[in-house]
Scaffold this motif. Sequence first.
Motif, PDB file in Angstrom:
ATOM      1  N   VAL A   1       9.283  -5.777   9.773  1.00  0.00           N
ATOM      2  CA  VAL A   1       8.697  -4.495   9.387  1.00  0.00           C
ATOM      3  C   VAL A   1       7.333  -4.422  10.051  1.00  0.00           C
ATOM      4  O   VAL A   1       6.601  -5.416  10.087  1.00  0.00           O
ATOM      5  CB  VAL A   1       8.543  -4.385   7.856  1.00  0.00           C
ATOM      6  N   GLN A   2       6.971  -3.247  10.567  1.00  0.00           N
ATOM      7  CA  GLN A   2       5.726  -3.127  11.325  1.00  0.00           C
ATOM      8  C   GLN A   2       4.519  -3.182  10.393  1.00  0.00           C
ATOM      9  O   GLN A   2       4.064  -2.166   9.869  1.00  0.00           O
ATOM     10  CB  GLN A   2       5.708  -1.819  12.141  1.00  0.00           C
ATOM     11  N   THR A   3       4.025  -4.384  10.180  1.00  0.00           N
ATOM     12  CA  THR A   3       2.873  -4.606   9.308  1.00  0.00           C
ATOM     13  C   THR A   3       1.909  -5.583   9.969  1.00  0.00           C
ATOM     14  O   THR A   3       2.240  -6.220  10.978  1.00  0.00           O
ATOM     15  CB  THR A   3       3.307  -5.214   7.955  1.00  0.00           C
ATOM     16  N   GLU A   4       0.733  -5.714   9.362  1.00  0.00           N
ATOM     17  CA  GLU A   4      -0.244  -6.679   9.867  1.00  0.00           C
ATOM     18  C   GLU A   4       0.299  -8.106   9.774  1.00  0.00           C
ATOM     19  O   GLU A   4       0.038  -8.938  10.643  1.00  0.00           O
ATOM     20  CB  GLU A   4      -1.557  -6.572   9.082  1.00  0.00           C
TER      21      GLU A   4
ATOM     22  N   GLU B   1       8.794   3.300   5.744  1.00  0.00           N
ATOM     23  CA  GLU B   1      10.248   3.377   5.635  1.00  0.00           C
ATOM     24  C   GLU B   1      10.791   2.272   4.720  1.00  0.00           C
ATOM     25  O   GLU B   1      11.661   2.515   3.883  1.00  0.00           O
ATOM     26  CB  GLU B   1      10.884   3.263   7.014  1.00  0.00           C
ATOM     27  N   MET B   2      10.256   1.060   4.882  1.00  0.00           N
ATOM     28  CA  MET B   2      10.707  -0.033   4.025  1.00  0.00           C
ATOM     29  C   MET B   2      10.263   0.180   2.584  1.00  0.00           C
ATOM     30  O   MET B   2      11.001  -0.117   1.638  1.00  0.00           O
ATOM     31  CB  MET B   2      10.187  -1.367   4.548  1.00  0.00           C
TER      32      MET B   2
ATOM     33  N   PHE C   1       0.836  -1.206   0.000  1.00  0.00           N
ATOM     34  CA  PHE C   1       0.000   0.000   0.000  1.00  0.00           C
ATOM     35  C   PHE C   1       0.869   1.254   0.000  1.00  0.00           C
ATOM     36  O   PHE C   1       0.678   2.167  -0.814  1.00  0.00           O
ATOM     37  CB  PHE C   1      -0.921  -0.024   1.222  1.00  0.00           C
ATOM     38  N   GLU C   2       1.837   1.302   0.914  1.00  0.00           N
ATOM     39  CA  GLU C   2       2.716   2.465   1.011  1.00  0.00           C
ATOM     40  C   GLU C   2       3.571   2.617  -0.244  1.00  0.00           C
ATOM     41  O   GLU C   2       3.803   3.734  -0.723  1.00  0.00           O
ATOM     42  CB  GLU C   2       3.629   2.334   2.239  1.00  0.00           C
ATOM     43  N   LEU C   3       4.024   1.508  -0.793  1.00  0.00           N
ATOM     44  CA  LEU C   3       4.852   1.528  -1.992  1.00  0.00           C
ATOM     45  C   LEU C   3       4.091   2.090  -3.184  1.00  0.00           C
ATOM     46  O   LEU C   3       4.617   2.908  -3.952  1.00  0.00           O
ATOM     47  CB  LEU C   3       5.329   0.108  -2.287  1.00  0.00           C
ATOM     48  N   SER C   4       2.848   1.687  -3.330  1.00  0.00           N
ATOM     49  CA  SER C   4       2.021   2.197  -4.440  1.00  0.00           C
ATOM     50  C   SER C   4       1.840   3.705  -4.330  1.00  0.00           C
ATOM     51  O   SER C   4       1.933   4.434  -5.340  1.00  0.00           O
ATOM     52  CB  SER C   4       0.661   1.496  -4.443  1.00  0.00           C
TER      53      SER C   4
END
Length: 226
Positions: free
Chosen positions: A178-181, A198-199, A15-18
Amino acid sequence: MEYVIVTGTSRGIGFELSKLLADAGYKVLALSRNEKPIKSLNHKNIEAFSFDVSSVEDRDDLSNYLKDKKGNVIALINNAGKLINKPFLELTEEEFMAVYEVNVFGVAAMTRLIIPFMDKNAHVLTISSMGGIQGSAKFPGLSAYSSSKGAVLTLTELLAEEFKETGPAFNALALGAVQTEMLEEAFPGYEAPVSAKEMAEYIMDFALKGQKMYNGKILQVSSSTP
């Protein structure tokens, strides 16, 4: 039209990458079984599709879309992943296979589909895990997940060799915590030193530039255990 394709975009790193890629001006095809979160951004540079990497029909639809658009894919980021945290003897054959369907067979199928839309300078980047690195710390309950992540590392090396004359380049990033679900599913309550955003920033830079320096390489991106 030039595209960056990202799988697994409904949450976390994908999501963040997109968002980061789209904000930087790249046309992003964001593929996820749940397209609603990324569609809700209403970003002009994002085309979001409901997409299952293990679905032949979904892959055919994507191929037809790229043909219609005369698409040129500059980077494919195989980010979609499935994790089941369960003791080995309690894992059913169907559950074990389901993890491999996404994490291994889905990666292979997506890569096979997209290569014809790439040129020599393009980049296939697969997001793997430190759990797939031989000799790294291993954890109970992750037999299907971590072994599948090891499989795509070897696949990356093989494809880089097979396509070294014609391109594209193939690399993989073996991520630590990495802080993810998904991290919460694997290690409930563990606080990672790196955020999803950040990642994602690191992955975006590597996806767009890393193929100039690396091909067939497995880079360990981790500052902690797990």
